[in-house]
Motif scaffolding. Sequence first.
Motif, PDB file in Angstrom:
ATOM      1  N   TYR A  61     -20.021  37.266  19.044  1.00 58.46           N
ATOM      2  CA  TYR A  61     -21.414  36.857  18.887  1.00 58.46           C
ATOM      3  C   TYR A  61     -22.107  37.552  17.705  1.00 58.46           C
ATOM      4  O   TYR A  61     -23.238  38.011  17.816  1.00 58.46           O
ATOM      5  CB  TYR A  61     -22.184  37.081  20.198  1.00 58.46           C
ATOM      6  N   SER A  62     -21.395  37.607  16.588  1.00 61.61           N
ATOM      7  CA  SER A  62     -21.954  38.284  15.421  1.00 61.61           C
ATOM      8  C   SER A  62     -21.820  37.495  14.128  1.00 61.61           C
ATOM      9  O   SER A  62     -22.370  37.895  13.106  1.00 61.61           O
ATOM     10  CB  SER A  62     -21.279  39.649  15.241  1.00 61.61           C
ATOM     11  N   LEU A  63     -21.119  36.381  14.150  1.00 61.68           N
ATOM     12  CA  LEU A  63     -20.858  35.657  12.899  1.00 61.68           C
ATOM     13  C   LEU A  63     -21.610  34.333  12.779  1.00 61.68           C
ATOM     14  O   LEU A  63     -21.525  33.680  11.747  1.00 61.68           O
ATOM     15  CB  LEU A  63     -19.351  35.413  12.746  1.00 61.68           C
ATOM     16  N   HIS A  64     -22.369  33.945  13.779  1.00 63.08           N
ATOM     17  CA  HIS A  64     -23.073  32.665  13.722  1.00 63.08           C
ATOM     18  C   HIS A  64     -24.313  32.717  12.819  1.00 63.08           C
ATOM     19  O   HIS A  64     -25.024  31.727  12.698  1.00 63.08           O
ATOM     20  CB  HIS A  64     -23.433  32.154  15.126  1.00 63.08           C
ATOM     21  N   HIS A  65     -24.519  33.836  12.167  1.00 63.97           N
ATOM     22  CA  HIS A  65     -25.604  33.944  11.195  1.00 63.97           C
ATOM     23  C   HIS A  65     -25.112  33.634   9.783  1.00 63.97           C
ATOM     24  O   HIS A  65     -25.910  33.487   8.865  1.00 63.97           O
ATOM     25  CB  HIS A  65     -26.237  35.337  11.250  1.00 63.97           C
ATOM     26  N   LEU A  66     -23.795  33.536   9.634  1.00 64.84           N
ATOM     27  CA  LEU A  66     -23.207  33.205   8.334  1.00 64.84           C
ATOM     28  C   LEU A  66     -23.168  31.692   8.144  1.00 64.84           C
ATOM     29  O   LEU A  66     -22.936  30.954   9.102  1.00 64.84           O
ATOM     30  CB  LEU A  66     -21.776  33.744   8.244  1.00 64.84           C
ATOM     31  N   THR A  67     -23.350  31.246   6.911  1.00 60.85           N
ATOM     32  CA  THR A  67     -23.178  29.826   6.620  1.00 60.85           C
ATOM     33  C   THR A  67     -21.693  29.491   6.759  1.00 60.85           C
ATOM     34  O   THR A  67     -20.840  30.385   6.803  1.00 60.85           O
ATOM     35  CB  THR A  67     -23.622  29.482   5.190  1.00 60.85           C
ATOM     36  N   ASP A  68     -21.373  28.222   6.793  1.00 58.84           N
ATOM     37  CA  ASP A  68     -19.973  27.818   6.899  1.00 58.84           C
ATOM     38  C   ASP A  68     -19.155  28.332   5.716  1.00 58.84           C
ATOM     39  O   ASP A  68     -18.026  28.789   5.890  1.00 58.84           O
ATOM     40  CB  ASP A  68     -19.856  26.302   7.021  1.00 58.84           C
ATOM     41  N   ASP A  69     -19.723  28.284   4.519  1.00 62.05           N
ATOM     42  CA  ASP A  69     -19.011  28.805   3.345  1.00 62.05           C
ATOM     43  C   ASP A  69     -18.817  30.313   3.443  1.00 62.05           C
ATOM     44  O   ASP A  69     -17.768  30.840   3.069  1.00 62.05           O
ATOM     45  CB  ASP A  69     -19.750  28.453   2.048  1.00 62.05           C
ATOM     46  N   GLN A  70     -19.820  31.026   3.934  1.00 60.63           N
ATOM     47  CA  GLN A  70     -19.700  32.474   4.117  1.00 60.63           C
ATOM     48  C   GLN A  70     -18.641  32.801   5.169  1.00 60.63           C
ATOM     49  O   GLN A  70     -17.891  33.765   5.012  1.00 60.63           O
ATOM     50  CB  GLN A  70     -21.039  33.085   4.518  1.00 60.63           C
ATOM     51  N   LYS A  71     -18.566  32.008   6.231  1.00 61.49           N
ATOM     52  CA  LYS A  71     -17.536  32.216   7.249  1.00 61.49           C
ATOM     53  C   LYS A  71     -16.149  32.070   6.623  1.00 61.49           C
ATOM     54  O   LYS A  71     -15.264  32.894   6.865  1.00 61.49           O
ATOM     55  CB  LYS A  71     -17.695  31.216   8.396  1.00 61.49           C
ATOM     56  N   LYS A  72     -15.969  31.031   5.842  1.00 57.60           N
ATOM     57  CA  LYS A  72     -14.675  30.793   5.179  1.00 57.60           C
ATOM     58  C   LYS A  72     -14.302  31.991   4.314  1.00 57.60           C
ATOM     59  O   LYS A  72     -13.192  32.527   4.415  1.00 57.60           O
ATOM     60  CB  LYS A  72     -14.735  29.521   4.339  1.00 57.60           C
ATOM     61  N   ASP A  73     -15.224  32.426   3.465  1.00 61.03           N
ATOM     62  CA  ASP A  73     -14.957  33.564   2.576  1.00 61.03           C
ATOM     63  C   ASP A  73     -14.681  34.838   3.380  1.00 61.03           C
ATOM     64  O   ASP A  73     -13.793  35.620   3.024  1.00 61.03           O
ATOM     65  CB  ASP A  73     -16.139  33.800   1.633  1.00 61.03           C
ATOM     66  N   PHE A  74     -15.417  35.025   4.454  1.00 63.63           N
ATOM     67  CA  PHE A  74     -15.242  36.208   5.296  1.00 63.63           C
ATOM     68  C   PHE A  74     -13.864  36.200   5.960  1.00 63.63           C
ATOM     69  O   PHE A  74     -13.169  37.216   5.978  1.00 63.63           O
ATOM     70  CB  PHE A  74     -16.361  36.261   6.341  1.00 63.63           C
ATOM     71  N   PHE A  75     -13.449  35.049   6.479  1.00 65.22           N
ATOM     72  CA  PHE A  75     -12.113  34.931   7.081  1.00 65.22           C
ATOM     73  C   PHE A  75     -11.030  35.249   6.060  1.00 65.22           C
ATOM     74  O   PHE A  75     -10.063  35.945   6.363  1.00 65.22           O
ATOM     75  CB  PHE A  75     -11.873  33.528   7.628  1.00 65.22           C
ATOM     76  N   LEU A  76     -11.183  34.727   4.859  1.00 62.47           N
ATOM     77  CA  LEU A  76     -10.186  34.985   3.813  1.00 62.47           C
ATOM     78  C   LEU A  76     -10.112  36.476   3.503  1.00 62.47           C
ATOM     79  O   LEU A  76      -9.028  37.028   3.326  1.00 62.47           O
ATOM     80  CB  LEU A  76     -10.509  34.183   2.553  1.00 62.47           C
ATOM     81  N   GLU A  77     -11.255  37.125   3.454  1.00 67.59           N
ATOM     82  CA  GLU A  77     -11.279  38.569   3.199  1.00 67.59           C
ATOM     83  C   GLU A  77     -10.658  39.340   4.362  1.00 67.59           C
ATOM     84  O   GLU A  77      -9.877  40.273   4.156  1.00 67.59           O
ATOM     85  CB  GLU A  77     -12.710  39.041   2.943  1.00 67.59           C
ATOM     86  N   LEU A  78     -11.001  38.966   5.582  1.00 59.25           N
ATOM     87  CA  LEU A  78     -10.449  39.660   6.744  1.00 59.25           C
ATOM     88  C   LEU A  78      -8.929  39.557   6.792  1.00 59.25           C
ATOM     89  O   LEU A  78      -8.256  40.521   7.160  1.00 59.25           O
ATOM     90  CB  LEU A  78     -11.035  39.099   8.042  1.00 59.25           C
ATOM     91  N   ARG A  79      -8.388  38.408   6.412  1.00 58.97           N
ATOM     92  CA  ARG A  79      -6.933  38.231   6.425  1.00 58.97           C
ATOM     93  C   ARG A  79      -6.242  39.269   5.552  1.00 58.97           C
ATOM     94  O   ARG A  79      -5.115  39.670   5.830  1.00 58.97           O
ATOM     95  CB  ARG A  79      -6.560  36.835   5.941  1.00 58.97           C
ATOM     96  N   ASN A  80      -6.916  39.714   4.500  1.00 59.34           N
ATOM     97  CA  ASN A  80      -6.347  40.727   3.613  1.00 59.34           C
ATOM     98  C   ASN A  80      -6.196  42.080   4.301  1.00 59.34           C
ATOM     99  O   ASN A  80      -5.539  42.968   3.773  1.00 59.34           O
ATOM    100  CB  ASN A  80      -7.215  40.901   2.365  1.00 59.34           C
ATOM    101  N   HIS A  81      -6.826  42.232   5.454  1.00 62.52           N
ATOM    102  CA  HIS A  81      -6.809  43.512   6.161  1.00 62.52           C
ATOM    103  C   HIS A  81      -5.955  43.476   7.432  1.00 62.52           C
ATOM    104  O   HIS A  81      -6.008  44.413   8.233  1.00 62.52           O
ATOM    105  CB  HIS A  81      -8.233  43.951   6.488  1.00 62.52           C
ATOM    106  N   LEU A  82      -5.196  42.401   7.603  1.00 61.69           N
ATOM    107  CA  LEU A  82      -4.325  42.296   8.772  1.00 61.69           C
ATOM    108  C   LEU A  82      -2.921  42.772   8.445  1.00 61.69           C
ATOM    109  O   LEU A  82      -2.417  42.550   7.344  1.00 61.69           O
ATOM    110  CB  LEU A  82      -4.238  40.836   9.242  1.00 61.69           C
ATOM    111  N   LYS A  83      -2.304  43.395   9.416  1.00 57.86           N
ATOM    112  CA  LYS A  83      -0.872  43.692   9.323  1.00 57.86           C
ATOM    113  C   LYS A  83      -0.110  42.380   9.491  1.00 57.86           C
ATOM    114  O   LYS A  83      -0.679  41.370   9.926  1.00 57.86           O
ATOM    115  CB  LYS A  83      -0.452  44.661  10.434  1.00 57.86           C
TER     116      LYS A  83
END
Length: 98
Positions: free
Chosen positions: A13-35
Amino acid sequence: MQNFRYDYIVATYSLHHLTDDQKKDFFLELRNHLKENGKIIIGDVAFETRKDLEQCKLKAGDTWDNDEIYFVVEELRKDFPGLSFTKMSGCAGVLILE
């Protein structure tokens, strides 16, 4: 600066303040931090389809929050085809991106 890697990244319940484009960019960035084999797990207001969202919006009437941008899984799958979704209630669910 170290680049930390995680097995799981969890948000609720913390990401619904991001636009759809921001969500996409955020997901792409987060993937860089996964094992390897890591997962991003998101619990939030979310709908399988735009139609599901619109039906919920009609039902909610004046209590609907127009300032929030809720997840529509079928639209996110255009950029993240492996995205899974488990509906938990009429207006919320868990998204998992591997």
